[in-house]
Motif scaffolding. Structure first.
Motif, PDB file in Angstrom:
ATOM      1  N   PHE A   1       0.834  -1.197   0.000  1.00 38.71           N
ATOM      2  CA  PHE A   1       0.000   0.000   0.000  1.00 38.71           C
ATOM      3  C   PHE A   1       0.869   1.247   0.000  1.00 38.71           C
ATOM      4  O   PHE A   1       2.021   1.219   0.439  1.00 38.71           O
ATOM      5  CB  PHE A   1      -0.921   0.018   1.221  1.00 38.71           C
ATOM      6  N   LEU A   2       0.285   2.335  -0.507  1.00 35.32           N
ATOM      7  CA  LEU A   2       0.970   3.624  -0.565  1.00 35.32           C
ATOM      8  C   LEU A   2       0.109   4.676   0.118  1.00 35.32           C
ATOM      9  O   LEU A   2      -1.119   4.579   0.117  1.00 35.32           O
ATOM     10  CB  LEU A   2       1.206   4.042  -2.022  1.00 35.32           C
ATOM     11  N   ILE A   3       0.767   5.681   0.676  1.00 34.65           N
ATOM     12  CA  ILE A   3       0.059   6.849   1.210  1.00 34.65           C
ATOM     13  C   ILE A   3       0.577   8.069   0.458  1.00 34.65           C
ATOM     14  O   ILE A   3       1.775   8.163   0.167  1.00 34.65           O
ATOM     15  CB  ILE A   3       0.256   6.988   2.744  1.00 34.65           C
ATOM     16  N   MET A   4      -0.336   8.984   0.110  1.00 33.60           N
ATOM     17  CA  MET A   4       0.053  10.163  -0.644  1.00 33.60           C
ATOM     18  C   MET A   4      -0.712  11.383  -0.141  1.00 33.60           C
ATOM     19  O   MET A   4      -1.930  11.324   0.029  1.00 33.60           O
ATOM     20  CB  MET A   4      -0.239   9.963  -2.134  1.00 33.60           C
ATOM     21  N   ASP A   5       0.016  12.458   0.099  1.00 40.73           N
ATOM     22  CA  ASP A   5      -0.607  13.723   0.482  1.00 40.73           C
ATOM     23  C   ASP A   5      -1.073  14.426  -0.793  1.00 40.73           C
ATOM     24  O   ASP A   5      -0.360  14.462  -1.795  1.00 40.73           O
ATOM     25  CB  ASP A   5       0.409  14.599   1.228  1.00 40.73           C
ATOM     26  N   TYR A   6      -2.303  14.959  -0.767  1.00 45.19           N
ATOM     27  CA  TYR A   6      -2.854  15.639  -1.946  1.00 45.19           C
ATOM     28  C   TYR A   6      -2.321  17.060  -2.122  1.00 45.19           C
ATOM     29  O   TYR A   6      -2.655  17.731  -3.082  1.00 45.19           O
ATOM     30  CB  TYR A   6      -4.381  15.722  -1.836  1.00 45.19           C
ATOM     31  N   GLY A   7      -1.500  17.529  -1.194  1.00 51.95           N
ATOM     32  CA  GLY A   7      -1.081  18.924  -1.207  1.00 51.95           C
ATOM     33  C   GLY A   7      -1.847  19.682  -0.146  1.00 51.95           C
ATOM     34  O   GLY A   7      -2.209  20.846  -0.317  1.00 51.95           O
ATOM     35  N   SER A   8      -2.106  19.008   0.970  1.00 50.48           N
ATOM     36  CA  SER A   8      -2.900  19.582   2.063  1.00 50.48           C
ATOM     37  C   SER A   8      -2.186  20.794   2.674  1.00 50.48           C
ATOM     38  O   SER A   8      -0.960  20.908   2.613  1.00 50.48           O
ATOM     39  CB  SER A   8      -3.147  18.533   3.144  1.00 50.48           C
ATOM     40  N   THR A   9      -2.956  21.672   3.273  1.00 56.72           N
ATOM     41  CA  THR A   9      -2.413  22.905   3.860  1.00 56.72           C
ATOM     42  C   THR A   9      -1.491  22.620   5.043  1.00 56.72           C
ATOM     43  O   THR A   9      -0.413  23.205   5.172  1.00 56.72           O
ATOM     44  CB  THR A   9      -3.562  23.821   4.329  1.00 56.72           C
ATOM     45  N   PHE A  10      -1.893  21.685   5.909  1.00 59.13           N
ATOM     46  CA  PHE A  10      -1.138  21.429   7.135  1.00 59.13           C
ATOM     47  C   PHE A  10      -0.293  20.157   7.088  1.00 59.13           C
ATOM     48  O   PHE A  10       0.407  19.850   8.042  1.00 59.13           O
ATOM     49  CB  PHE A  10      -2.103  21.387   8.331  1.00 59.13           C
ATOM     50  N   GLY A  11      -0.386  19.397   6.017  1.00 57.78           N
ATOM     51  CA  GLY A  11       0.504  18.261   5.805  1.00 57.78           C
ATOM     52  C   GLY A  11       0.042  16.933   6.380  1.00 57.78           C
ATOM     53  O   GLY A  11      -0.866  16.855   7.199  1.00 57.78           O
ATOM     54  N   THR A  12       0.700  15.869   5.894  1.00 57.03           N
ATOM     55  CA  THR A  12       0.509  14.496   6.365  1.00 57.03           C
ATOM     56  C   THR A  12       1.870  13.997   6.826  1.00 57.03           C
ATOM     57  O   THR A  12       2.867  14.169   6.115  1.00 57.03           O
ATOM     58  CB  THR A  12      -0.031  13.600   5.229  1.00 57.03           C
ATOM     59  N   PHE A  13       1.915  13.370   7.996  1.00 57.78           N
ATOM     60  CA  PHE A  13       3.183  12.951   8.586  1.00 57.78           C
ATOM     61  C   PHE A  13       3.162  11.442   8.853  1.00 57.78           C
ATOM     62  O   PHE A  13       2.255  10.943   9.513  1.00 57.78           O
ATOM     63  CB  PHE A  13       3.433  13.699   9.894  1.00 57.78           C
ATOM     64  N   LEU A  14       4.163  10.739   8.350  1.00 59.52           N
ATOM     65  CA  LEU A  14       4.295   9.304   8.576  1.00 59.52           C
ATOM     66  C   LEU A  14       5.384   9.087   9.616  1.00 59.52           C
ATOM     67  O   LEU A  14       6.526   9.542   9.434  1.00 59.52           O
ATOM     68  CB  LEU A  14       4.651   8.594   7.261  1.00 59.52           C
ATOM     69  N   LYS A  15       5.042   8.442  10.720  1.00 60.57           N
ATOM     70  CA  LYS A  15       6.003   8.231  11.818  1.00 60.57           C
ATOM     71  C   LYS A  15       7.208   7.444  11.303  1.00 60.57           C
ATOM     72  O   LYS A  15       7.075   6.418  10.658  1.00 60.57           O
ATOM     73  CB  LYS A  15       5.318   7.474  12.962  1.00 60.57           C
ATOM     74  N   GLY A  16       8.401   7.954  11.597  1.00 60.66           N
ATOM     75  CA  GLY A  16       9.629   7.328  11.133  1.00 60.66           C
ATOM     76  C   GLY A  16      10.060   7.813   9.766  1.00 60.66           C
ATOM     77  O   GLY A  16      11.147   7.484   9.295  1.00 60.66           O
ATOM     78  N   TYR A  17       9.222   8.603   9.115  1.00 60.65           N
ATOM     79  CA  TYR A  17       9.546   9.128   7.786  1.00 60.65           C
ATOM     80  C   TYR A  17       9.547  10.654   7.791  1.00 60.65           C
ATOM     81  O   TYR A  17      10.435  11.286   7.244  1.00 60.65           O
ATOM     82  CB  TYR A  17       8.535   8.602   6.756  1.00 60.65           C
TER      83      TYR A  17
END
Length: 197
Positions: free
Chosen positions: A151-167
């Motif tokens: 599986f993949l996770i992708m941020d759409y360009g959100s204002t406040f961001g998406t954070f993956l723990k360890g990444y």
């Protein structure tokens, strides 16, 4: 049933006609009968192969909690279909993952990923936040199968961001692999989730 009756009727009439013509012209009746049977069976097999398949229902429907939401529905360019690490179609993808809320508004709730789970405040999001939720964009991020069991996770360009723990913070429109047990946060960090399989 009507298809079978018509096919057999045509075959019998064709056979009788060929026998009649063969006798009238003093030709070998057996040869005409064999040819008639051969071509009739080919026709029957071809017709049977061309019959439409029954509908299998709603593939990847919304019974489990909303639309899966494609990037095009959200008006964002360069979504999973445009990314080099995306392969295949939703129908061929693994559907064993789900996202469970660890903190914030969705704490304790679980959402299946299926062919893709979009997260945000937009009405088409599979995991939809209330409109007043701070730090969550209308189309925030998406988790989807990579076509090979992962599986993949992708941020759409959100204002406040998406954070993956360890990444760390995800770059907009850049998919990153997500594995069972991985934790991710949206916006200010109050909205936490774990990806499970």
């Amino acid at each position: 049933m009507a298809f079978i009756v018509v096919s057999w009727s045509i075959w019998i009439l064709s056979l009788i006609g060929n026998i009649y013509l063969a006798r009238k012209k003093n030709r070998n009746v057996v040869k005409w009968v064999v040819l008639s049977i051969f071509f009739s069976w080919i026709t029957l097999i071809a017709n049977a192969c061309m019959k439409p398949e029954p509908s299998s229902g709603n593939v990847g429907g919304t019974a489990s909690g909303g639309s899966s939401g494609s990037p095009l529905e959200h008006g964002s360019a360069g979504g999973p279909a445009d990314s080099p690490s995306y392969h295949g179609s939703a129908g061929s993808m693994s559907s064993g993952g789900h996202v469970r809320g660890l903190s914030g508004v969705m704490m304790g709730q679980s959402y299946p990923v299926g062919g893709g789970l979009s997260i945000g405040r937009d009405v088409s999001s599979g995991l939809r936040f209330p409109n007043e939720t701070k730090g969550i964009s209308r189309t925030h991020c998406r988790i989807y199968p990579d076509g090979s069991g992962g599986f993949l996770i992708m941020d759409y360009g959100s204002t406040f961001g998406t954070f993956l723990k360890g990444y760390g913070k995800l770059s907009p429109q850049k998919p990153v692999p997500i594995r069972p047990g991985d934790v991710f946060y949206l916006g200010n960090g109050n909205e936490g989730f774990v990806f499970e399989q």
